[in-house]
Motif scaffolding. Structure first.
Motif, PDB file in Angstrom:
ATOM      1  N   HIS A   1       0.834  -1.219   0.000  1.00 32.05           N
ATOM      2  CA  HIS A   1       0.000   0.000   0.000  1.00 32.05           C
ATOM      3  C   HIS A   1       0.868   1.267   0.000  1.00 32.05           C
ATOM      4  CE1 HIS A   1      -3.755  -2.213   0.753  1.00 32.05           C
ATOM      5  NE2 HIS A   1      -3.090  -2.897   1.647  1.00 32.05           N
ATOM      6  N   TYR A   2       1.995   1.199  -0.648  1.00 34.68           N
ATOM      7  CA  TYR A   2       2.949   2.312  -0.631  1.00 34.68           C
ATOM      8  C   TYR A   2       2.386   3.533  -1.358  1.00 34.68           C
ATOM      9  CZ  TYR A   2       7.355   4.850  -1.243  1.00 34.68           C
ATOM     10  OH  TYR A   2       8.348   5.806  -1.235  1.00 34.68           O
ATOM     11  N   ASN A   3       2.548   4.698  -0.723  1.00 34.54           N
ATOM     12  CA  ASN A   3       2.185   5.960  -1.358  1.00 34.54           C
ATOM     13  C   ASN A   3       3.416   6.531  -2.050  1.00 34.54           C
ATOM     14  OD1 ASN A   3      -0.595   6.295  -0.733  1.00 34.54           O
ATOM     15  ND2 ASN A   3      -0.042   6.745   1.388  1.00 34.54           N
ATOM     16  N   PHE A   4       3.417   6.519  -3.357  1.00 33.93           N
ATOM     17  CA  PHE A   4       4.576   6.973  -4.116  1.00 33.93           C
ATOM     18  C   PHE A   4       4.768   8.480  -3.950  1.00 33.93           C
ATOM     19  CE2 PHE A   4       3.196   3.052  -6.104  1.00 33.93           C
ATOM     20  CZ  PHE A   4       4.399   2.371  -6.254  1.00 33.93           C
ATOM     21  N   THR A   5       6.021   8.873  -3.701  1.00 34.66           N
ATOM     22  CA  THR A   5       6.350  10.284  -3.507  1.00 34.66           C
ATOM     23  C   THR A   5       6.678  10.932  -4.852  1.00 34.66           C
ATOM     24  OG1 THR A   5       8.726   9.882  -3.234  1.00 34.66           O
ATOM     25  CG2 THR A   5       7.340   9.684  -1.262  1.00 34.66           C
ATOM     26  N   SER A   6       6.776  12.247  -4.840  1.00 31.25           N
ATOM     27  CA  SER A   6       7.153  12.957  -6.068  1.00 31.25           C
ATOM     28  C   SER A   6       8.551  12.545  -6.521  1.00 31.25           C
ATOM     29  CB  SER A   6       7.086  14.473  -5.846  1.00 31.25           C
ATOM     30  OG  SER A   6       7.934  14.859  -4.772  1.00 31.25           O
ATOM     31  N   GLY A   7       9.426  12.264  -5.554  1.00 27.88           N
ATOM     32  CA  GLY A   7      10.757  11.794  -5.900  1.00 27.88           C
ATOM     33  C   GLY A   7      10.725  10.431  -6.569  1.00 27.88           C
ATOM     34  N   ASP A   8       9.850   9.549  -6.066  1.00 26.33           N
ATOM     35  CA  ASP A   8       9.690   8.231  -6.694  1.00 26.33           C
ATOM     36  C   ASP A   8       9.223   8.380  -8.141  1.00 26.33           C
ATOM     37  OD1 ASP A   8      10.313   6.903  -4.290  1.00 26.33           O
ATOM     38  OD2 ASP A   8       8.216   6.998  -3.628  1.00 26.33           O
ATOM     39  N   ILE A   9       8.261   9.267  -8.350  1.00 21.24           N
ATOM     40  CA  ILE A   9       7.712   9.459  -9.701  1.00 21.24           C
ATOM     41  C   ILE A   9       8.782  10.023 -10.633  1.00 21.24           C
ATOM     42  CG2 ILE A   9       5.935  10.599 -11.066  1.00 21.24           C
ATOM     43  CD1 ILE A   9       4.982   8.363  -9.113  1.00 21.24           C
ATOM     44  N   ASP A  10       9.584  10.942 -10.121  1.00 22.53           N
ATOM     45  CA  ASP A  10      10.681  11.492 -10.940  1.00 22.53           C
ATOM     46  C   ASP A  10      11.630  10.379 -11.384  1.00 22.53           C
ATOM     47  OD1 ASP A  10       9.684  14.032 -10.699  1.00 22.53           O
ATOM     48  OD2 ASP A  10      11.018  14.613  -9.048  1.00 22.53           O
ATOM     49  N   GLU A  11      11.937   9.458 -10.485  1.00 20.77           N
ATOM     50  CA  GLU A  11      12.827   8.351 -10.824  1.00 20.77           C
ATOM     51  C   GLU A  11      12.169   7.406 -11.826  1.00 20.77           C
ATOM     52  OE1 GLU A  11      16.093   7.802 -10.005  1.00 20.77           O
ATOM     53  OE2 GLU A  11      15.886   9.884  -9.329  1.00 20.77           O
ATOM     54  N   LEU A  12      10.881   7.140 -11.648  1.00 26.63           N
ATOM     55  CA  LEU A  12      10.178   6.246 -12.572  1.00 26.63           C
ATOM     56  C   LEU A  12      10.068   6.862 -13.966  1.00 26.63           C
ATOM     57  CD1 LEU A  12       7.309   4.822 -10.310  1.00 26.63           C
ATOM     58  CD2 LEU A  12       9.438   3.718 -10.993  1.00 26.63           C
TER      59      LEU A  12
END
Length: 335
Positions: free
Chosen positions: A272-283
């Motif tokens: 149930h991880y809430n993806f952060t803006s940093g995660d999205i930038d990496e993806l």
């Protein structure tokens, strides 16, 4: 983490006693459970972590939706809203939680999808609707004993069955093992396809079901097709990709992909991880992303990922499914 669990072993008897006492008070009628004059089916588990509740709820929806007006009722884990919420076209993963939002995206033309941490309040709200459901499926509500479901389906995984586990905090059980006696059906989930009859018999012997209980075995069925917002691909056509998972146990999925000799890296997050803006930038730096259907519900809102994001659906495959289906259908018709 394991060391901390062993250190907390002295707390186990206290947790056991508190949960045992709570269940005893409900069993004796001192604490009140509400039952209903229409079918209520509960899907749950004794342990924390993923046992396959979401695909089981979807299996039941597919089994019953053509003949009955159905609602699913979930807690809505990690949603940003409170109280009762009925899914509609304005709903998001933030208002419902990822799994209920998945139910709504998949079945919105066929069923009602609701969330409420207080299951009794949720059922009462569903009953008051103009198009009130005739069958309610309670998602992850085995310990929510304020509602007395007419039919309980208890899930336990093949790799970590409840009869080999301890209660929290050293083990993973939310309540003592004898809570399994409330189940109408026990399903051993995520079994290997090679599971032998002798091993099934041994597991049934450990479960030691009551005369009123039935034991089934299930496995995970993975789709050969992956889906995006606007297209599909055969999974064999995937070139090198990044697998992104935020589920309790990604091991079976990783094995499935490796068995197909696919070339991928794996980014594994908490359930149930809430993806952060940093995660999205990496993806965004990745060329192609494959994820689970549940995680897709959280990721699809990001337009920057839209062209490269695919998900792999799964379904539950039940041994002796005709007998299983008949037990469910007979209960619904009787009720």
């Amino acid at each position: 983490m394991k060391i901390i669990r062993y250190i907390l072993l002295p707390v186990v008897p206290i947790y056991y006693l508190v949960t045992w006492l709570r269940n005893t008070l409900y069993d004796l009628g001192i604490k009140k459970s509400v039952s209903y004059d229409f079918p209520v089916i509960c899907v749950g588990n004794l342990s924390v972590g993923g046992t396959g509740k979401t695909p089981m709820i979807e299996y039941l929806v597919n089994l019953l939706k053509d003949e009955h007006n159905i609602a699913t009722l979930s807690r809505g884990y990690k949603r940003k809203t409170k109280g009762f919420q009925l899914a509609n076209e304005t709903s998001t993963v933030e208002t419902l939680g990822d799994e209920p939002f998945q139910f709504y995206n998949k079945f919105k033309d066929d069923i009602l999808v609701a969330v409420d941490a207080n299951r009794r309040n949720g059922v009462e709200n569903l009953k008051s609707l103009e198009n009130a459901p005739k069958v309610v499926l309670l998602d992850d509500a085995y310990q929510h004993r304020k509602v007395k479901a007419g039919f309980n389906i208890l899930l336990t995984t093949y790799s970590n069955p409840y009869f080999k586990d301890l209660v929290l905090p050293t083990g993973d059980l939310r309540e003592p093992r004898n809570g399994a006696k409330r189940a109408s059906i026990v399903v051993v989930t995520k079994c290997p396809e090679s599971l032998s009859d002798s091993e099934k018999a041994d597991i049934i012997n450990h479960i030691n079901p009551e005369a009123y209980q039935h034991v089934f075995f299930s496995s995970i069925g993975y789709s050969e097709i992956v889906f995006s917002n606007d297209k599909t691909l055969n999974i064999e056509k995937l070139n090198r990709f990044t697998l992104v998972t935020g589920i309790a146990n990604s091991t079976p999925l990783v094995k499935f992909l490796k068995d197909k000799k696919l070339d991928f890296e794996h980014l594994n997050f908490k359930d149930h991880y809430n993806f952060t803006s940093g995660d999205i930038d990496e993806l965004c730096k990745k060329d192609l992303i494959l994820t689970t259907e549940k995680d897709y519900m959280r990721l699809k809102q990001y337009m920057s990922l839209k062209a490269k994001l695919f998900y792999l659906p799964i379904q539950v495959v039940i041994d002796d499914n005709l007998k299983f289906n008949k037990l469910i259908q007979d209960f619904v018709r009787r009720s």
